[in-house]
Motif scaffolding. Structure first.
Motif, PDB file in Angstrom:
ATOM      1  N   ARG A   8      -0.121  -0.719   1.041  1.00 58.63           N
ATOM      2  CA  ARG A   8      -0.627   0.603   1.426  1.00 58.63           C
ATOM      3  C   ARG A   8      -0.078   0.869   2.829  1.00 58.63           C
ATOM      4  O   ARG A   8      -0.377   0.143   3.769  1.00 58.63           O
ATOM      5  N   GLU A   9       0.726   1.908   2.953  1.00 56.72           N
ATOM      6  CA  GLU A   9       1.353   2.235   4.237  1.00 56.72           C
ATOM      7  C   GLU A   9       0.368   2.943   5.154  1.00 56.72           C
ATOM      8  O   GLU A   9      -0.734   3.303   4.752  1.00 56.72           O
ATOM      9  N   GLU A  33      -0.248   6.009   1.531  1.00 55.19           N
ATOM     10  CA  GLU A  33       0.485   5.934   0.267  1.00 55.19           C
ATOM     11  C   GLU A  33       0.736   4.475  -0.118  1.00 55.19           C
ATOM     12  O   GLU A  33       0.903   3.617   0.730  1.00 55.19           O
ATOM     13  N   GLU A  85       3.192   1.878  -1.786  1.00 53.61           N
ATOM     14  CA  GLU A  85       4.623   1.768  -2.045  1.00 53.61           C
ATOM     15  C   GLU A  85       4.991   0.355  -2.455  1.00 53.61           C
ATOM     16  O   GLU A  85       4.268  -0.598  -2.173  1.00 53.61           O
ATOM     17  N   THR A 144       8.216  -2.374  -2.172  1.00 59.52           N
ATOM     18  CA  THR A 144       9.480  -2.712  -1.533  1.00 59.52           C
ATOM     19  C   THR A 144       9.907  -4.086  -2.008  1.00 59.52           C
ATOM     20  O   THR A 144       9.113  -4.841  -2.560  1.00 59.52           O
ATOM     21  N   PHE A 174       3.482   3.851 -11.357  1.00 56.99           N
ATOM     22  CA  PHE A 174       4.299   4.126 -10.182  1.00 56.99           C
ATOM     23  C   PHE A 174       5.391   5.133 -10.525  1.00 56.99           C
ATOM     24  O   PHE A 174       5.796   5.257 -11.687  1.00 56.99           O
ATOM     25  N   TRP A 213      12.681   5.205  -4.133  1.00 55.35           N
ATOM     26  CA  TRP A 213      11.404   5.113  -3.423  1.00 55.35           C
ATOM     27  C   TRP A 213      10.356   4.956  -4.514  1.00 55.35           C
ATOM     28  O   TRP A 213      10.119   5.864  -5.301  1.00 55.35           O
ATOM     29  N   ILE A 214       9.734   3.783  -4.562  1.00 56.21           N
ATOM     30  CA  ILE A 214       8.774   3.467  -5.617  1.00 56.21           C
ATOM     31  C   ILE A 214       7.381   3.578  -5.016  1.00 56.21           C
ATOM     32  O   ILE A 214       7.050   2.855  -4.072  1.00 56.21           O
ATOM     33  N   ARG A 215       6.575   4.479  -5.570  1.00 55.75           N
ATOM     34  CA  ARG A 215       5.249   4.727  -5.011  1.00 55.75           C
ATOM     35  C   ARG A 215       4.310   5.205  -6.104  1.00 55.75           C
ATOM     36  O   ARG A 215       4.735   5.624  -7.173  1.00 55.75           O
ATOM     37  N   GLU A 239      -5.831   3.853  -7.158  1.00 55.35           N
ATOM     38  CA  GLU A 239      -4.640   3.220  -6.574  1.00 55.35           C
ATOM     39  C   GLU A 239      -4.783   1.701  -6.559  1.00 55.35           C
ATOM     40  O   GLU A 239      -3.836   0.980  -6.898  1.00 55.35           O
TER      41      GLU A 239
END
Length: 105
Positions: A10-11, A15, A17, A19, A35, A45-47, A57
């Motif tokens: 969780r950024e 959001e 994401e 990586t 996703f 960009w995978i989110r 989420e």
């Protein structure tokens, strides 16, 4: 952090994401979990979709991590994404029932 692991985090903006090294099988599992993959200049960009609620989420991130681990991918799941069940209420003992004293004649 391990560079060979897929990281689900969780950024700062809230959001969720993904990586790390994501191949085609890992991408299919992430897509199945809900996703989105959007193309960018640096790669996909995978989110997760925005504004679906933190519980949703967390569930989706946990499901994705479980599927990836089952497929033997190394996965690091952010601790804020844990969808562990809520703690059970404390167990209360029922009052002990005692037999009435018997009267023998």
């Amino acid at each position: 952090m391990d560079d060979a692991s897929i990281r689900i985090v969780r950024e700062r903006g809230g959001e969720v994401e993904v990586t790390g090294p994501v191949d085609s099988l890992a991408m299919e599992l992430l897509l199945r979990a809900g996703f989105l993959a959007q193309p960018t200049l640096r790669g996909p960009w995978i989110r997760l979709p925005f504004d679906m609620g933190e519980t949703w989420e967390n569930d989706r991130a946990q499901w994705a991590a479980d599927m990836l681990r089952t497929a033997r991918y190394p996965v690091l799941l952010d601790s804020s994404l844990s969808s562990a069940p809520p703690p059970a209420p404390p167990h209360r003992r029922a009052p002990a029932l005692r037999a009435a004293p018997s009267r023998r004649r």
